[in-house]
Design a protein around this motif. Structure first.
Motif, short mmCIF file in Angstrom:
data_model
loop_
_atom_site.label_atom_id
_atom_site.label_comp_id
_atom_site.label_asym_id
_atom_site.label_seq_id
_atom_site.Cartn_x
_atom_site.Cartn_y
_atom_site.Cartn_z
N TRP A 1 69.18 51.00 9.83
CA TRP A 1 70.30 50.62 8.97
C TRP A 1 70.20 51.34 7.63
O TRP A 1 69.11 51.55 7.11
N SER A 2 71.36 51.68 7.08
CA SER A 2 71.42 52.19 5.71
C SER A 2 72.68 51.57 5.09
O SER A 2 73.26 50.64 5.66
N GLU B 1 66.22 43.57 9.28
CA GLU B 1 66.50 44.91 8.75
C GLU B 1 67.98 45.01 8.36
O GLU B 1 68.33 45.62 7.35
N ARG B 2 68.83 44.42 9.19
CA ARG B 2 70.27 44.48 8.93
C ARG B 2 70.60 43.77 7.62
O ARG B 2 71.34 44.30 6.77
N ILE C 1 79.84 49.95 9.46
CA ILE C 1 80.39 51.22 9.95
C ILE C 1 79.31 52.01 10.67
O ILE C 1 78.13 51.67 10.61
N SER C 2 79.75 53.10 11.34
CA SER C 2 78.79 54.00 11.98
C SER C 2 78.51 55.18 11.05
O SER C 2 79.22 55.38 10.06
N LEU C 3 77.50 55.96 11.41
CA LEU C 3 77.13 57.13 10.60
C LEU C 3 78.32 58.08 10.40
O LEU C 3 78.54 58.60 9.30
N LYS D 1 75.31 51.36 10.41
CA LYS D 1 74.44 51.26 11.59
C LYS D 1 74.05 52.67 11.97
O LYS D 1 74.89 53.46 12.41
N VAL D 2 72.80 53.02 11.76
CA VAL D 2 72.38 54.42 11.95
C VAL D 2 71.98 54.65 13.41
O VAL D 2 72.33 55.66 14.00
#
Ligand code: NDP
Length: 325
Positions: free
Chosen positions: A36-37, A118-119, A299-301, A323-324
């Motif tokens: 996650w980022s 982590e999320r 969102i996605s990368l 979500k990486v």
């Protein structure tokens, strides 16, 4: 593996989803599988090129991430351990979290605090960590809930939303300042007792105004911060961490020398380890479970560049979680 890569050639600045190999990762003694980022204001400046954040190319942006240790030469971290990272120039001068792996210096990592996934760590991210540091700065300045109301500017942003939720959970009465009237219900749900329009704070004001606030968390700078300072009560404190409205501070010494007001700067990038760990522990303990649903857009990368553009257009409310993998 997939990574967002910022490149600059012939003056053209672009951020593209790319395939990179682990051999390309920068030196470091711990490699992390990033799960996650998030998109912070600084990430948005870096991804869009609207701020001079990136000076070495190519660069993987992402000033924070959470994931599991993939390989470690640092005795403090073992393979499979859950970790998080914010700051230290990661995503600015060192490849960052918007890639499936990151290789970093173990000194920059924090073991994931107990009670936090982590999320959740990246829903909070740099913004949430900074909001906690701001609350701690107010406490250091002697601002306790019984002293009076706290004003939070840029309230529907990442730092602002978390600050509203934290202060409210700690028993402070919170006034949220926002440029978006449509976010009033959102801010009240996070715990704001009242929501004030940004326009009340943007004009050039007088050096001293009627005393209204026991303390303030400012993410905006410029006239907004100057006006807040002019309205802080005797011996109040202001934690200033942001520049979403500009980097100037057109104020006078009056609040400081006549009202004993304290202006405390807050930097999250180089926060020493002990305060870092304390801030994360306090975040986990304080933030209400409801915050994670209320304040999050996932969102996605591949969607990160569009999310960055929207954030700088002041179209994003709360936190953008990436979500990486
Ligand atoms: P966001 O974009 O999520 O939030 C910023 C908020 O500021 C917006 O949601 C908006 O709130 C308000 N805003 C936007 N544009 C303007 C404007 N032109 N004038 C006045 N208000 C405006 O960003 P973050 O929460 O991630 O970051 C906020 C600030 O804090 C940034 O400047 C960032 O660089 C800084 N920061 C500093 C850190 C540090 O270590 N010192 C760490 C993290 C962030 P609304 O619509 O409700 O008015």
């Amino acid at each position: 593996m997939q990574a967002l890569l910022i490149e600059q050639s012939d003056g053209a600045y672009q951020t593209v989803l790319s395939e990179i190999s682990p051999q390309q990762l920068p030196p470091g003694n711990v490699t992390v599988d990033v799960n996650w980022s998030s998109i912070n204001y600084k990430d948005a400046l870096a991804i869009t090129g609207k701020g001079k954040i990136i000076r070495q190319f190519p660069m993987v942006p992402g000033i924070d991430f959470a994931g599991r240790v993939h390989h470690s030469e640092d005795p403090r971290f073992h393979v499979g351990q859950q970790v998080l990272l914010t700051g230290f120039g990661v995503g600015e001068t060192h490849w960052g979290g918007l890639a499936e792996q990151a290789r970093v210096n173990g000194d920059w990592l924090v073991a994931l605090p107990e009670g936090l996934s982590e999320r959740q760590a990246m829903i909070l991210g740099t913004a949430g960590f900074t909001a906690m540091l701001c609350v701690m700065a107010l406490e250091d300045g002697g601002v306790t809930p019984d002293k009076g109301e706290i004003v939070v500017t840029g309230a529907s942003g990442g730092v602002g939303s978390t600050a509203v939720a934290l202060l409210s959970a700690l028993g402070y009465r919170v006034a949220a300042v926002s440029g978006r009237a449509g976010n009033a219900d959102y801010l009240r749900q996070l715990g704001a007792a009242q929501v004030l329009p940004r326009s009340e704070f943007t004009a050039e004001g007088r050096p001293l105004e009627k005393q209204r606030w026991a303390g303030a968390i400012d993410t905006v700078g410029g006239n907004v911060l100057a006006n807040v300072l002019a309205q802080v009560e005797y011996s109040g404190a202001v934690a200033a961490c942001g520049l979403a409205g500009g980097f100037t501070l057109p104020t006078s010494v009056m609040p400081f020398i006549l009202r004993n007001v304290r202006l405390q700067g807050v930097d999250s990038v180089q926060t020493p380890a002990a305060r870092r760990i304390e801030a994360w522990k306090r975040l986990v303990k304080t933030i209400p479970a409801s915050f994670y649903q209320q304040a999050t857009t996932e969102i996605s990368l591949s969607e990160a560049p569009e999310a960055a553009r929207r954030l700088l257009n002041n179209e994003v409310t709360g936190r953008t979680l990436v979500k990486v993998s």
